[in-house]
Design an enzyme around this catalytic site. Structure first.
Site, PDB file in Angstrom:
ATOM      1  CG  HIS A 169     -79.249 -12.871 -26.494  1.00  0.00           C
ATOM      2  ND1 HIS A 169     -80.248 -12.495 -27.367  1.00  0.00           N
ATOM      3  CD2 HIS A 169     -79.706 -12.563 -25.249  1.00  0.00           C
ATOM      4  CE1 HIS A 169     -81.259 -11.974 -26.693  1.00  0.00           C
ATOM      5  NE2 HIS A 169     -80.947 -12.002 -25.396  1.00  0.00           N
ATOM      6  CB  SER A 184     -77.136 -20.035 -13.071  1.00  0.00           C
ATOM      7  OG  SER A 184     -76.265 -21.079 -12.690  1.00  0.00           O
ATOM      8  CG  ASP A 234     -76.916  -7.753 -19.361  1.00  0.00           C
ATOM      9  OD1 ASP A 234     -76.445  -7.802 -20.503  1.00  0.00           O
ATOM     10  OD2 ASP A 234     -77.781  -6.937 -19.000  1.00  0.00           O
TER      11      ASP A 234
END
Length: 270
Positions: A139, A242, A83
């Site tokens: 992921h 980050s 995200d």
């Protein structure tokens, strides 16, 4: 205004945040986490544990797992790994990556001179920034077999838009972890970039990489360990937010991304 980041003790402050985020004092943990949720608009209804009180400490909350239904893995060759917000995404031209405004850096610098850097000299890159409110697990965007991993020491500048526009070679200067995967697209690199208060990154196969902070590049070879990850499986996580950078070896697989675009893990990118 980024001058102050050049003079503050970046690693010392990040070490303090690392410790604070793991304090188990119930009152302090709950108070701070409630403030964080309200201030940044975190959507806790997506999380497996929806109540702040159910987390052991702040980092436990920050790296929270989502419900299986919260993110759908698209039926495509490449999905979004996180995200976040797309900082930049484009073709790599003459072994150079666009950072922001008039700032560029080389693939070789990003990968600390790794001998495989030239495989990406005419490839494709995507830089995605994870804000504090985002889901912070990373992921796999595609199926891949882990080849190696490099820990590269460096600075811990912020990685937000303002800093990207003001600090030369930002992503090639900051501390980072580079993961190399053999995929159907060829050798791909996945770069986890550290930042101020983000002095801790981990992967599913090696656990916590840092701290402690090292002074030299650390190389880990996995060629004979048969570590394979499927698209959508967890690769790692940031203990605080980050940036990630995806490198692909050719321009035939340009991803459907534009600067400023908001993305979610599992969305189709090609």
């Amino acid at each position: 205004m980024t001058w102050w980041q050049h003079i503050i003790p970046q690693h010392a402050l990040s070490n303090l945040m690392f410790r604070f985020a793991r304090l188990e004092n119930v009152w302090l943990k709950n108070k701070f986490t409630h403030w964080f949720v309200k201030s940044y608009g975190v959507n806790l209804s997506e999380a497996v544990r929806e109540n702040v009180e159910d987390y052991q400490h702040f980092n436990d909350f920050f790296t929270r797992a989502l419900k299986p239904t919260a993110r759908k893995i698209a039926n495509s060759n490449i999905i979004c790994p996180v995200d976040g917000t797309v900082s930049q995404a484009d073709k790599i031209s003459h072994a150079t990556i666009f950072q922001a405004k008039n700032h560029y850096y080389t693939v070789s610098a990003l990968l600390a001179g790794d001998y495989r850097a030239d495989q990406f000299d005419a490839g494709y890159f995507a830089t995605i920034y994870l804000s504090p409110k985002d889901y912070h697990r990373i992921h796999m965007p595609f199926d891949g077999e882990l080849v190696s991993m490099d820990y590269i020491p460096g600075d811990l500048f912020s990685v937000n838009k303002t800093t990207a526009e003001g600090v030369t070679d930002l992503f090639a200067r900051n501390e980072r972890v580079v993961c190399y995967f053999q995929t159907e697209f060829g050798l791909c690199a996945f770069v986890l970039v550290g930042a101020i208060f983000v002095g801790s990154m981990q992967t599913t196969w090696a656990g916590q990489i840092n701290p402690p902070y090292q002074k030299e590049v650390q190389h880990f070879d996995y060629t004979n360990q048969d570590i394979k990850l499927k698209k959508g499986e967890e690769l790692g996580r940031f203990n605080m937010g980050s940036t990630i950078i995806m490198l692909m070896p050719n321009q035939e697989n340009c991803l459907n991304l534009i600067a400023g675009q908001t993305v979610r893990m599992g969305e189709a990118l090609i």
